[in-house]
Design an enzyme around this catalytic site. Structure first.
Site, short mmCIF file in Angstrom:
data_model
loop_
_atom_site.label_atom_id
_atom_site.label_comp_id
_atom_site.label_asym_id
_atom_site.label_seq_id
_atom_site.Cartn_x
_atom_site.Cartn_y
_atom_site.Cartn_z
N SER A 152 21.68 -47.65 -20.17
CA SER A 152 20.67 -48.60 -20.61
C SER A 152 21.24 -49.52 -21.67
CB SER A 152 19.46 -47.87 -21.19
OG SER A 152 18.53 -48.78 -21.74
N TYR A 162 15.42 -41.64 -26.20
CA TYR A 162 15.91 -42.41 -25.04
C TYR A 162 17.21 -43.13 -25.39
CZ TYR A 162 16.05 -45.82 -21.25
OH TYR A 162 16.45 -46.59 -20.19
#
Length: 237
Positions: free
Chosen positions: A126, A140
């Site tokens: 990401s 995350y």
């Protein structure tokens, strides 16, 4: 879905997985228009389920050309109330499961790879691991940063075994995880991107096909941002 469709259109036989059996069946129905696809429900946050999926994949063939580690979880909550569960849930799926699947499927990857045409592992990271996002996504961002580094570690170890390991760091694109965010503020995100748009299906399909194809055969240990320049040109947080 985007990556699976791209690989099918490029001629691959594809196995997909999700913890939701109904979602698996629907995805298989939609994707079957593009090629040979099989769906196996599995909860990849669990080590035993990763092993079960790997055994079922290997039962269909003793060789695996490409492994895409895509399953992931997001948890947004303010620092003051961020719970233990938000670390365990997210880290198990985003960081541990890719390692478990590489571990379990490595014999099949080794059998498929050669010096000229290595087997491929593609980890989906990401841009939250490249720049600091506005949302409070502590576990995350940390798990995806760990996945980027795990990609490099595995690339060094598995290169001599004819297996490449790379990561894709997506920006905002039309995945299920991003759907509510894009619906709420997609226009604002696109306006701030250097390319002035959000990611599209073909952007994600294309990078996976590139990494899995002859064009990506000499690339390993790389983290490729596919984000329209959002993270790679950020001037601050």
């Amino acid at each position: 879905m985007m990556i699976a469709r791209g690989l099918l259109q490029a001629g691959a036989r594809v196995v997909i997985s999700s913890r939701d059996a109904d979602a698996c069946a629907e995805a298989q129905r939609v994707l079957s228009e593009f090629g040979d696809v099989r769906a196996i429900p599995a909860d990849l946050s669990r080590h035993d389920e990763c092993r079960r999926l790997a055994d079922l994949v290997a039962a269909g063939s003793d060789r695996l050309d490409v492994l895409v580690n895509n399953a992931g979880a997001m948890w947004r909550e303010p620092l003051e109330t961020f719970p233990d569960e938000a670390w365990d849930t997210v880290t198990d799926l985003n960081l541990k499961s890719p390692f478990w699947l590489v571990q379990a499927l490595l014999p099949a990857l080794r059998r498929a790879g050669t010096a000229d045409d290595p087997a491929r592992v593609i980890n989906i990271g990401s841009i939250a691991a490249i720049h600091v996002a506005d949302s409070p996504n502590y576990s995350y961002a940390a798990s995806k940063a760990g996945l980027h580094q795990l990609t490099r570690v595995l690339a060094r170890e598995l290169g001599p075994q004819h297996v490449t390991v790379n990561a894709v760091a997506p920006g905002p694109s039309p995945s299920q995880m991003m759907a509510s965010t894009l619906e709420a503020i997609g226009d604002r995100i696109a306006a701030k991107a250097p390319l002035r748009r959000l990611g599209r299906d073909d952007d994600m399909a294309g990078i996976a096909v590139f990494l899995a194809s002859r064009a990506g055969a000499y690339l390993t240990g790389a983290v490729v941002p596919v984000d329209g320049g959002i993270a790679t040109t950020a001037s601050g947080t």
